[in-house]
Write a protein that holds these residues in place. Structure first.
Motif, PDB file in Angstrom:
ATOM      1  N   ASN A  16      -3.283   0.478  10.062  1.00  0.00           N
ATOM      2  CA  ASN A  16      -2.667   1.500   9.217  1.00  0.00           C
ATOM      3  C   ASN A  16      -2.698   0.960   7.789  1.00  0.00           C
ATOM      4  O   ASN A  16      -2.065  -0.058   7.488  1.00  0.00           O
ATOM      5  CB  ASN A  16      -1.244   1.772   9.673  1.00  0.00           C
ATOM      6  CG  ASN A  16      -1.208   2.198  11.130  1.00  0.00           C
ATOM      7  OD1 ASN A  16      -1.560   3.301  11.474  1.00  0.00           O
ATOM      8  ND2 ASN A  16      -0.787   1.277  12.003  1.00  0.00           N
ATOM      9  N   SER A  68      -2.615   1.364   3.511  1.00  0.00           N
ATOM     10  CA  SER A  68      -2.199   2.084   2.304  1.00  0.00           C
ATOM     11  C   SER A  68      -2.624   1.273   1.087  1.00  0.00           C
ATOM     12  O   SER A  68      -2.874   0.076   1.180  1.00  0.00           O
ATOM     13  CB  SER A  68      -0.692   2.345   2.307  1.00  0.00           C
ATOM     14  OG  SER A  68       0.024   1.151   2.508  1.00  0.00           O
ATOM     15  N   VAL A  89       5.124   3.843   1.686  1.00  0.00           N
ATOM     16  CA  VAL A  89       4.116   4.787   1.214  1.00  0.00           C
ATOM     17  C   VAL A  89       4.782   5.863   0.351  1.00  0.00           C
ATOM     18  O   VAL A  89       5.925   6.256   0.588  1.00  0.00           O
ATOM     19  CB  VAL A  89       3.386   5.433   2.410  1.00  0.00           C
ATOM     20  CG1 VAL A  89       2.403   6.487   1.941  1.00  0.00           C
ATOM     21  CG2 VAL A  89       2.665   4.363   3.225  1.00  0.00           C
ATOM     22  N   ASN A  90       4.055   6.306  -0.679  1.00  0.00           N
ATOM     23  CA  ASN A  90       4.518   7.305  -1.656  1.00  0.00           C
ATOM     24  C   ASN A  90       5.569   6.752  -2.607  1.00  0.00           C
ATOM     25  O   ASN A  90       6.263   7.517  -3.282  1.00  0.00           O
ATOM     26  CB  ASN A  90       5.058   8.567  -0.970  1.00  0.00           C
ATOM     27  CG  ASN A  90       3.977   9.333  -0.234  1.00  0.00           C
ATOM     28  OD1 ASN A  90       2.812   9.277  -0.606  1.00  0.00           O
ATOM     29  ND2 ASN A  90       4.349  10.033   0.825  1.00  0.00           N
ATOM     30  N   LYS A  96      -0.369   4.757  -1.611  1.00  0.00           N
ATOM     31  CA  LYS A  96      -0.907   5.976  -1.008  1.00  0.00           C
ATOM     32  C   LYS A  96      -1.546   5.675   0.343  1.00  0.00           C
ATOM     33  O   LYS A  96      -2.062   4.593   0.580  1.00  0.00           O
ATOM     34  CB  LYS A  96      -1.958   6.605  -1.930  1.00  0.00           C
ATOM     35  CG  LYS A  96      -1.412   7.093  -3.280  1.00  0.00           C
ATOM     36  CD  LYS A  96      -0.511   8.296  -3.109  1.00  0.00           C
ATOM     37  CE  LYS A  96      -0.120   8.886  -4.458  1.00  0.00           C
ATOM     38  NZ  LYS A  96       0.784  10.053  -4.295  1.00  0.00           N
ATOM     39  N   PHE A  97      -1.519   6.677   1.219  1.00  0.00           N
ATOM     40  CA  PHE A  97      -2.206   6.552   2.502  1.00  0.00           C
ATOM     41  C   PHE A  97      -3.712   6.373   2.290  1.00  0.00           C
ATOM     42  O   PHE A  97      -4.325   7.069   1.476  1.00  0.00           O
ATOM     43  CB  PHE A  97      -2.019   7.814   3.348  1.00  0.00           C
ATOM     44  CG  PHE A  97      -0.623   8.034   3.863  1.00  0.00           C
ATOM     45  CD1 PHE A  97      -0.100   7.239   4.876  1.00  0.00           C
ATOM     46  CD2 PHE A  97       0.158   9.057   3.358  1.00  0.00           C
ATOM     47  CE1 PHE A  97       1.180   7.458   5.367  1.00  0.00           C
ATOM     48  CE2 PHE A  97       1.437   9.290   3.839  1.00  0.00           C
ATOM     49  CZ  PHE A  97       1.954   8.486   4.841  1.00  0.00           C
ATOM     50  N   ASN A 119      -5.434   5.768   5.502  1.00  0.00           N
ATOM     51  CA  ASN A 119      -5.718   6.375   6.809  1.00  0.00           C
ATOM     52  C   ASN A 119      -4.396   6.661   7.511  1.00  0.00           C
ATOM     53  O   ASN A 119      -3.328   6.244   7.053  1.00  0.00           O
ATOM     54  CB  ASN A 119      -6.612   5.475   7.670  1.00  0.00           C
ATOM     55  CG  ASN A 119      -5.874   4.245   8.177  1.00  0.00           C
ATOM     56  OD1 ASN A 119      -4.895   3.798   7.576  1.00  0.00           O
ATOM     57  ND2 ASN A 119      -6.336   3.681   9.280  1.00  0.00           N
ATOM     58  N   ASN A 120      -4.439   7.369   8.588  1.00  0.00           N
ATOM     59  CA  ASN A 120      -3.279   7.628   9.450  1.00  0.00           C
ATOM     60  C   ASN A 120      -2.034   8.015   8.644  1.00  0.00           C
ATOM     61  O   ASN A 120      -1.210   7.159   8.313  1.00  0.00           O
ATOM     62  CB  ASN A 120      -2.981   6.413  10.326  1.00  0.00           C
ATOM     63  CG  ASN A 120      -2.076   6.776  11.484  1.00  0.00           C
ATOM     64  OD1 ASN A 120      -1.503   7.862  11.529  1.00  0.00           O
ATOM     65  ND2 ASN A 120      -1.949   5.865  12.429  1.00  0.00           N
ATOM     66  N   GLN A 121      -1.868   9.264   8.378  1.00  0.00           N
ATOM     67  CA  GLN A 121      -0.776   9.727   7.528  1.00  0.00           C
ATOM     68  C   GLN A 121       0.547   9.932   8.261  1.00  0.00           C
ATOM     69  O   GLN A 121       1.446  10.613   7.755  1.00  0.00           O
ATOM     70  CB  GLN A 121      -1.207  11.001   6.797  1.00  0.00           C
ATOM     71  CG  GLN A 121      -2.404  10.760   5.908  1.00  0.00           C
ATOM     72  CD  GLN A 121      -2.636  11.869   4.904  1.00  0.00           C
ATOM     73  OE1 GLN A 121      -1.762  12.660   4.623  1.00  0.00           O
ATOM     74  NE2 GLN A 121      -3.833  11.907   4.352  1.00  0.00           N
ATOM     75  N   ASP A 122       0.664   9.355   9.440  1.00  0.00           N
ATOM     76  CA  ASP A 122       1.951   9.285  10.125  1.00  0.00           C
ATOM     77  C   ASP A 122       2.720   8.104   9.543  1.00  0.00           C
ATOM     78  O   ASP A 122       2.401   6.945   9.823  1.00  0.00           O
ATOM     79  CB  ASP A 122       1.742   9.106  11.628  1.00  0.00           C
ATOM     80  CG  ASP A 122       3.051   9.030  12.403  1.00  0.00           C
ATOM     81  OD1 ASP A 122       4.125   9.063  11.763  1.00  0.00           O
ATOM     82  OD2 ASP A 122       2.989   8.928  13.640  1.00  0.00           O
ATOM     83  N   ILE A 123       3.723   8.385   8.732  1.00  0.00           N
ATOM     84  CA  ILE A 123       4.401   7.315   7.994  1.00  0.00           C
ATOM     85  C   ILE A 123       5.056   6.300   8.923  1.00  0.00           C
ATOM     86  O   ILE A 123       5.204   5.117   8.572  1.00  0.00           O
ATOM     87  CB  ILE A 123       5.435   7.901   7.007  1.00  0.00           C
ATOM     88  CG1 ILE A 123       5.859   6.822   5.999  1.00  0.00           C
ATOM     89  CG2 ILE A 123       6.628   8.489   7.746  1.00  0.00           C
ATOM     90  CD1 ILE A 123       6.665   7.357   4.847  1.00  0.00           C
ATOM     91  N   HIS A 142       3.168   3.186   9.485  1.00  0.00           N
ATOM     92  CA  HIS A 142       3.117   2.257   8.361  1.00  0.00           C
ATOM     93  C   HIS A 142       4.430   1.492   8.183  1.00  0.00           C
ATOM     94  O   HIS A 142       4.513   0.624   7.315  1.00  0.00           O
ATOM     95  CB  HIS A 142       2.785   3.019   7.078  1.00  0.00           C
ATOM     96  CG  HIS A 142       1.416   3.615   7.060  1.00  0.00           C
ATOM     97  ND1 HIS A 142       0.353   3.032   6.402  1.00  0.00           N
ATOM     98  CD2 HIS A 142       0.921   4.743   7.651  1.00  0.00           C
ATOM     99  CE1 HIS A 142      -0.738   3.785   6.567  1.00  0.00           C
ATOM    100  NE2 HIS A 142      -0.411   4.817   7.313  1.00  0.00           N
TER     101      HIS A 142
END
Length: 223
Positions: free
Chosen positions: A70, A72, A142-143, A155-156, A158-162, A165
Motif C-alpha cells: 500500500n 502513498s 493519507v490526504n 496522496k494515494f 495505489n489501493n485507495q482503501d485508507i 494504509h
C-alpha cells in the motif's frame, strides 16, 4: 470523515507496539538534477518493491507480491532544504509485528540491500528512514501534510482503501512475524582477544547471555 472535511489536513496516526511492516522513503534530488523525475521515481519504486519481495523470500522465507504493498507519496519541493524531495510510504498489509522486530527488520533489510542496485540511490539508512520505529510514533496519514510543509500532501499511489494504509489497523488476516532472531543477530558483539591470554575453561565462560540480552562472542586472534 474528519480527514475528508478539514482543510488543510495535518492528521497523524499514533503507532503503538503491534504494527504492520512499513517503510518511510526520503530521497533529496540535487538542484542540478537534469533527468526525468517521474521516470526516476517510478524506477526507484519498482526496484524497492522487487528488492523487498526478494528479501522476504530469501531471508524471512515469507511470500510478498505487488498486491501486498500500500503506497502513498508526498514528493515535491521541500521548504526546509530547498530541494526536490521524493517521499514515499510503503505499508505491507499481510503481516504484523512488534516495534522491536520492525526496527531490526529495517536494519536487516538495509544490510541485504547493500548488495543490490538500491545502493546506487545513496546511503540506505538515510533514504529508508530509521527514525520512525518507536512506540507512540507519529505517522502521517493519507490526504495530510506536515504543518511545516503544507504544500506536500500525502496522496494515494495505489489501493485507495485508507484502512490498508493505517499501520495500526488489522482485519485479522495478517500473519504475525516473530523476528526475535534478528534482535539476537544485531545485538551480538564480537571482541578479539589474544588466545594466549586465556585457558580453555576461561574461554568457555566468556560467552554468556547478558541481562540486556546482548551476546558477547570472543574470537581467538590467531596469527
Amino acid at each position: 470523515k474528519d480527514i475528508e472535511k478539514k482543510t488543510p489536513k495535518h492528521f497523524n496516526e499514533v503507532i503503538k507496539d503491534i504494527r504492520k511492516p512499513y517503510f518511510d522513503i526520503e530521497i533529496y534530488c540535487e538542484n542540478n538534477f537534469n533527468g526525468d523525475i517521474n521516470v526516476y521515481k517510478k524506477e526507484f519504486q519498482t526496484l524497492f518493491i522487487n528488492t523487498l519481495i526478494e528479501y522476504f523470500k530469501n531471508e524471512l522465507k515469507e511470500e510478498l507480491d505487488i498486491y501486498s504493498f500500500n503506497i502513498s507519496e508526498s514528493s515535491g519541493n521541500c521548504i526546509k532544504t530547498k530541494k526536490y524531495k521524493i517521499s514515499y510510504h510503503f505499508v505491507l498489509s499481510n503481516f504484523k509485528l512488534n516495534m522491536l522486530s520492525m526496527k531490526y527488520l529495517h536494519k536487516d533489510f538495509i544490510e541485504y540491500s547493500k548488495n543490490t542496485p538500491l545502493k546506487n540511490y545513496g546511503k540506505l539508512d538515510e533514504i529508508i528512514d530509521k527514525n520512525v520505529y518507536k512506540t507512540n510514533q507519529l505517522w502521517r496519514m493519507v490526504n495530510s501534510s506536515k504543518i511545516t510543509d503544507p504544500s506536500r500532501v500525502m496522496k494515494f499511489i495505489n489501493n485507495q482503501d485508507i484502512k490498508k494504509h493505517l499501520i495500526g489497523y488489522f482485519d485479522n488476516t495478517e500473519k504475525y512475524l516473530d523476528l526475535k532472531y534478528l534482535e539476537e543477530k544485531y545485538t551480538k558483539k564480537t571482541y578479539k582477544i589474544n588466545s594466549n591470554m586465556l585457558n580453555n575453561e576461561q574461554e568457555e565462560k566468556l560467552e554468556e547471555d547478558q541481562n540486556t540480552k546482548s551476546y558477547l562472542k570472543f574470537v581467538k586472534n590467531k596469527k
